[in-house]
Design a protein around this motif. Structure first.
Motif, PDB file in Angstrom:
ATOM      1  N   PRO A  16      44.819  37.940  37.590  1.00 29.49           N
ATOM      2  CA  PRO A  16      43.428  37.557  37.884  1.00 29.49           C
ATOM      3  C   PRO A  16      43.278  36.653  39.100  1.00 29.49           C
ATOM      4  O   PRO A  16      42.273  36.727  39.816  1.00 29.49           O
ATOM      5  CB  PRO A  16      42.988  36.843  36.602  1.00 29.49           C
ATOM      6  CG  PRO A  16      43.876  37.386  35.530  1.00 29.49           C
ATOM      7  CD  PRO A  16      45.185  37.665  36.186  1.00 29.49           C
ATOM      8  N   ARG A  17      44.272  35.805  39.352  1.00 32.21           N
ATOM      9  CA  ARG A  17      44.192  34.912  40.511  1.00 32.21           C
ATOM     10  C   ARG A  17      44.278  35.705  41.814  1.00 32.21           C
ATOM     11  O   ARG A  17      43.550  35.421  42.777  1.00 32.21           O
ATOM     12  CB  ARG A  17      45.312  33.869  40.451  1.00 32.21           C
ATOM     13  CG  ARG A  17      45.198  32.905  39.266  1.00 32.21           C
ATOM     14  CD  ARG A  17      46.478  32.126  39.068  1.00 32.21           C
ATOM     15  NE  ARG A  17      47.594  33.018  38.734  1.00 32.21           N
ATOM     16  CZ  ARG A  17      48.838  32.603  38.519  1.00 32.21           C
ATOM     17  NH1 ARG A  17      49.132  31.308  38.615  1.00 32.21           N
ATOM     18  NH2 ARG A  17      49.791  33.466  38.227  1.00 32.21           N
ATOM     19  N   VAL A  18      45.157  36.714  41.842  1.00 33.68           N
ATOM     20  CA  VAL A  18      45.277  37.552  43.039  1.00 33.68           C
ATOM     21  C   VAL A  18      44.024  38.399  43.213  1.00 33.68           C
ATOM     22  O   VAL A  18      43.499  38.542  44.330  1.00 33.68           O
ATOM     23  CB  VAL A  18      46.526  38.450  42.945  1.00 33.68           C
ATOM     24  CG1 VAL A  18      46.607  39.385  44.147  1.00 33.68           C
ATOM     25  CG2 VAL A  18      47.790  37.602  42.843  1.00 33.68           C
ATOM     26  N   VAL A  19      43.534  38.966  42.124  1.00 35.45           N
ATOM     27  CA  VAL A  19      42.318  39.787  42.195  1.00 35.45           C
ATOM     28  C   VAL A  19      41.147  38.954  42.709  1.00 35.45           C
ATOM     29  O   VAL A  19      40.359  39.405  43.560  1.00 35.45           O
ATOM     30  CB  VAL A  19      41.999  40.400  40.819  1.00 35.45           C
ATOM     31  CG1 VAL A  19      40.644  41.104  40.840  1.00 35.45           C
ATOM     32  CG2 VAL A  19      43.095  41.381  40.405  1.00 35.45           C
ATOM     33  N   ARG A  20      41.026  37.736  42.209  1.00 41.06           N
ATOM     34  CA  ARG A  20      39.929  36.863  42.641  1.00 41.06           C
ATOM     35  C   ARG A  20      40.059  36.517  44.122  1.00 41.06           C
ATOM     36  O   ARG A  20      39.073  36.551  44.877  1.00 41.06           O
ATOM     37  CB  ARG A  20      39.922  35.596  41.789  1.00 41.06           C
ATOM     38  CG  ARG A  20      38.727  34.680  42.032  1.00 41.06           C
ATOM     39  CD  ARG A  20      38.524  33.710  40.887  1.00 41.06           C
ATOM     40  NE  ARG A  20      39.742  32.984  40.552  1.00 41.06           N
ATOM     41  CZ  ARG A  20      40.452  33.150  39.437  1.00 41.06           C
ATOM     42  NH1 ARG A  20      40.055  34.040  38.531  1.00 41.06           N
ATOM     43  NH2 ARG A  20      41.550  32.445  39.199  1.00 41.06           N
ATOM     44  N   ALA A  21      41.277  36.204  44.572  1.00 38.78           N
ATOM     45  CA  ALA A  21      41.491  35.882  45.987  1.00 38.78           C
ATOM     46  C   ALA A  21      41.211  37.092  46.868  1.00 38.78           C
ATOM     47  O   ALA A  21      40.616  36.964  47.948  1.00 38.78           O
ATOM     48  CB  ALA A  21      42.927  35.397  46.192  1.00 38.78           C
ATOM     49  N   HIS A  22      41.621  38.269  46.417  1.00 41.23           N
ATOM     50  CA  HIS A  22      41.375  39.493  47.182  1.00 41.23           C
ATOM     51  C   HIS A  22      39.880  39.762  47.281  1.00 41.23           C
ATOM     52  O   HIS A  22      39.369  40.174  48.334  1.00 41.23           O
ATOM     53  CB  HIS A  22      42.093  40.674  46.514  1.00 41.23           C
ATOM     54  CG  HIS A  22      42.464  41.773  47.453  1.00 41.23           C
ATOM     55  ND1 HIS A  22      41.544  42.408  48.257  1.00 41.23           N
ATOM     56  CD2 HIS A  22      43.664  42.350  47.724  1.00 41.23           C
ATOM     57  CE1 HIS A  22      42.156  43.346  48.966  1.00 41.23           C
ATOM     58  NE2 HIS A  22      43.440  43.323  48.672  1.00 41.23           N
ATOM     59  N   THR A  23      39.177  39.520  46.203  1.00 46.00           N
ATOM     60  CA  THR A  23      37.726  39.733  46.199  1.00 46.00           C
ATOM     61  C   THR A  23      37.036  38.802  47.198  1.00 46.00           C
ATOM     62  O   THR A  23      36.119  39.215  47.923  1.00 46.00           O
ATOM     63  CB  THR A  23      37.162  39.502  44.785  1.00 46.00           C
ATOM     64  OG1 THR A  23      37.784  40.424  43.872  1.00 46.00           O
ATOM     65  CG2 THR A  23      35.654  39.715  44.756  1.00 46.00           C
TER      66      THR A  23
END
Length: 381
Positions: A16-23
């Motif tokens: 989730p942290r990577v997904v949030r940063a990518h978003t």
């Protein structure tokens, strides 16, 4: 230079942290969106793609391939308002807009559909390896069993870097080049070695003791993720012989024997005419949103003109769309001259049903309404 591991995690991780940063990064890049107009050199609709830049890799090339003619592209800046309301590409017959989920309008414009940007196909497995065969159709199951004996097929797990080189250089790269030419995209060699081979499993399918195909998979907890595949020397005849199906079945059974619970077959664009979707559908996978950054991306498909080529294109390429209820539905377009392409089947867990949409109803109000016999489209498989 970005280390391969970082790049792989950035593009593929479901953390989730990577997904949030990518978003957040996507939002910055997409603050000033662009639109690309694709005109055919021959017949076919004028296509356009705008919005999130990943669509220039995943969406527009697929649409151009399905149109089937060489393309001339023109790109320019635009705004989200122009993209949402269809003014970004006034010359386009069909506009695809890749957008973050929070930019999707509460009420879709007329003559448009909302699709997932990509879908993931995954098969739950275990603990009984024989259950895998039960997922196949009777015809596919009989073919697999017959050819397993006649070709003396076995599955080999390879462990050395020489094995990796044999797979990547002798199978994967030639297969990608033969299948996709300049449009081929894949993990580069360093990334495949570091992020897949050293964190996964390399399989070879052998016939009478000779390696004829391979798959490189990544282990993520109790999930096996299929990443790269290929056949020896990129030989096209392997596709017709059931080689790939045999490899998938044997890998699914291997996963069950080794206590894994899921095999992720990777994803594709949300079109039933995508050959890889129709092939993987044979294993009855679950269709879901991807776990990585694509989970928050959407694709709005908007029709700008009602022409014979637009009707031909939409009829030939039914879509997986967000349904009126929770989940996905298969949408088939048709009219009196163009029957729905029900031969492109949707039946998988996660796709809840089908909807037949008549062109005259869906395209009512557009200009250039045309009536003439449809073009003949090849089978995507």
């Amino acid at each position: 230079m970005i280390p391969p591991t970082w790049r792989y995690v950035w593009n593929n991780s479901a953390d989730p942290r990577v997904v949030r940063a990518h978003t957040l990064a996507d939002a910055v890049v997409a603050a000033r969106p662009r639109v690309t107009l694709s005109r055919p050199d021959g017949a076919g609709p004028v296509l356009a793609y705008g919005g999130l830049p990943q669509g220039l890799t995943h969406v527009l090339p697929f649409l151009e391939q399905r149109r089937g003619t060489a393309s001339q592209r023109v790109r320019r800046g635009t705004t989200w308002a122009e993209l949402t309301h269809g003014r970004a590409a006034p010359g386009a017959d069909l506009l695809a807009v890749g957008m973050p989920r929070d930019r999707v309008p509460a009420r879709l414009p007329r003559h448009s559909l909302l699709l997932p940007f990509r879908v993931t196909l995954a098969v739950p497995v275990g603990p009984d390896p024989q259950d895998v065969l039960g997922r196949l159709s009777r015809k596919a199951r009989q073919q697999h069993t017959r050819e397993l004996r006649s070709h003396r097929r076995t599955l080999e797990v390879a462990t050395t870097e020489d094995d990796f080189a044999s797979f990547y250089d002798g199978m994967h790269r030639p297969t990608m080049a033969n299948r996709h030419g300049e449009a081929a995209r894949s993990e580069d060699r360093d990334s495949a070695l570091v992020c897949l081979f050293r964190h996964g499993v390399l399989f070879f399918l052998c016939e009478s003791g000779h390696r004829v195909a391979g798959m490189l998979c990544r282990l993520e907890g109790r999930t096996l993720v299929v990443r790269l595949a290929g056949v020896a020397r990129g030989d096209g005849e392997a596709y017709a012989s059931g080689t790939y199906l045999a490899m998938y079945v044997l890998i699914l059974q291997w996963a069950a024997k080794h206590g894994l619970t899921r095999v992720d077959l990777s994803g594709c664009e949300p079109f039933l005419s995508k050959g890889i979707f129709q092939f993987k559908r044979k294993m009855h996978p679950e269709v879901t949103l991807p776990g990585n950054h694509f989970t928050g991306k959407r694709l709005m498909l908007r029709i700008g003109r009602d022409t014979p080529s637009v009707r031909d294109f939409l009829a030939a390429n039914p879509v997986i769309a967000f349904g009126r209820e929770q989940g996905f539905e298969a949408v088939y377009f048709h009219d009196e001259d163009r029957p729905p392409r029900l031969d492109l089947r949707w039946n998988c867990p996660g796709v809840l049903g089908q909807r037949l949409v008549h062109f005259d109803d869906f395209l009512a109000g557009l200009t250039d309404v045309a009536r003439q016999p449809p073009a003949v489209h090849p089978n995507p498989l």
